[in-house]
Design an enzyme around this catalytic site. Structure first.
Site, PDB file in Angstrom:
ATOM      1  N   CYS A   1       0.844  -1.189   0.000  1.00 32.98           N
ATOM      2  CA  CYS A   1       0.000   0.000   0.000  1.00 32.98           C
ATOM      3  C   CYS A   1       0.885   1.247   0.000  1.00 32.98           C
ATOM      4  O   CYS A   1       1.803   1.354   0.812  1.00 32.98           O
ATOM      5  CB  CYS A   1      -0.896  -0.015   1.240  1.00 32.98           C
ATOM      6  SG  CYS A   1      -1.862   1.490   1.434  1.00 32.98           S
TER       7      CYS A   1
ATOM      8  N   CYS B   1      -5.565   1.212   6.224  1.00 30.29           N
ATOM      9  CA  CYS B   1      -5.666   2.673   6.210  1.00 30.29           C
ATOM     10  C   CYS B   1      -6.814   3.165   5.338  1.00 30.29           C
ATOM     11  O   CYS B   1      -6.958   4.361   5.136  1.00 30.29           O
ATOM     12  CB  CYS B   1      -4.350   3.295   5.763  1.00 30.29           C
ATOM     13  SG  CYS B   1      -4.037   3.102   4.006  1.00 30.29           S
TER      14      CYS B   1
ATOM     15  N   CYS C   1      -8.635  -5.190 -10.004  1.00 28.47           N
ATOM     16  CA  CYS C   1      -8.174  -4.169 -10.939  1.00 28.47           C
ATOM     17  C   CYS C   1      -7.703  -2.962 -10.131  1.00 28.47           C
ATOM     18  O   CYS C   1      -8.514  -2.216  -9.599  1.00 28.47           O
ATOM     19  CB  CYS C   1      -9.336  -3.803 -11.867  1.00 28.47           C
ATOM     20  SG  CYS C   1      -8.875  -2.661 -13.157  1.00 28.47           S
TER      21      CYS C   1
HETATM   22 ZN   LIG Z   1      -2.844   1.173   3.471  1.00 25.27          ZN
END
Ligand SMILES: [Zn+2]
Length: 142
Positions: A54, A106, A126
């Protein structure tokens, strides 16, 4: 505060803090639910092996071994690293019914999941390159 009902340590930051940490495009996609233009992202055509994290909090989300060429111009995966890594949410914006994919830690917007992916899951995650940070595998140069 100790919420034992969830295993995941949530990361909560203000808009201003995210803005400081991210590029304008990363901010737009992850915090404002934007979508990068197809074939413009950093990773749609990335074939190197490694881990996609992330961009906001560094949580491992996808591995290159589950990445496939979907022809859409966005990085596509048939499964996340673990089911807990991502959160799914019903998205009815733009008069379409889709399933939004978020970082479980998050709440960064990552992209959408569609039921037309390859085996073994039949799913197509996607994703936006702007939501991801790629970490190449290191063990290849020993
Ligand atoms: Zn995150």
């Amino acid at each position: 505060m100790n919420d034992s009902s969830t295993k995941i340590d949530k990361i909560v930051k203000s808009d201003a803090e995210w803005k400081k940490q991210l590029t304008p495009e990363q901010y737009q996609v992850t915090r404002k639910h934007g979508t990068e233009r197809a074939f413009t992202g950093q990773y749609w055509n990335n074939k190197a092996s490694g881990l996609y994290r992330c961009i906001c909090c560094g949580t491992p989300l996808f591995e290159s071994s589950t990445k496939f060429d979907s022809g859409t111009g966005w990085p596509s995966f048939w499964a996340p690293v673990t089911e807990e890594a991502v959160a799914l949410k019903d998205d009815r914006s733009f008069f379409m019914r889709r399933t939004e994919v978020l970082c479980a830690r998050c709440d960064a917007h990552l992209g959408h999941v569609f039921p037309d992916g390859p085996e073994p899951t039949g799913q197509r995650f996607c994703m936006n390159s702007a939501s991801l940070s790629f970490e190449p595998k290191k063990d290849e140069k020993k």
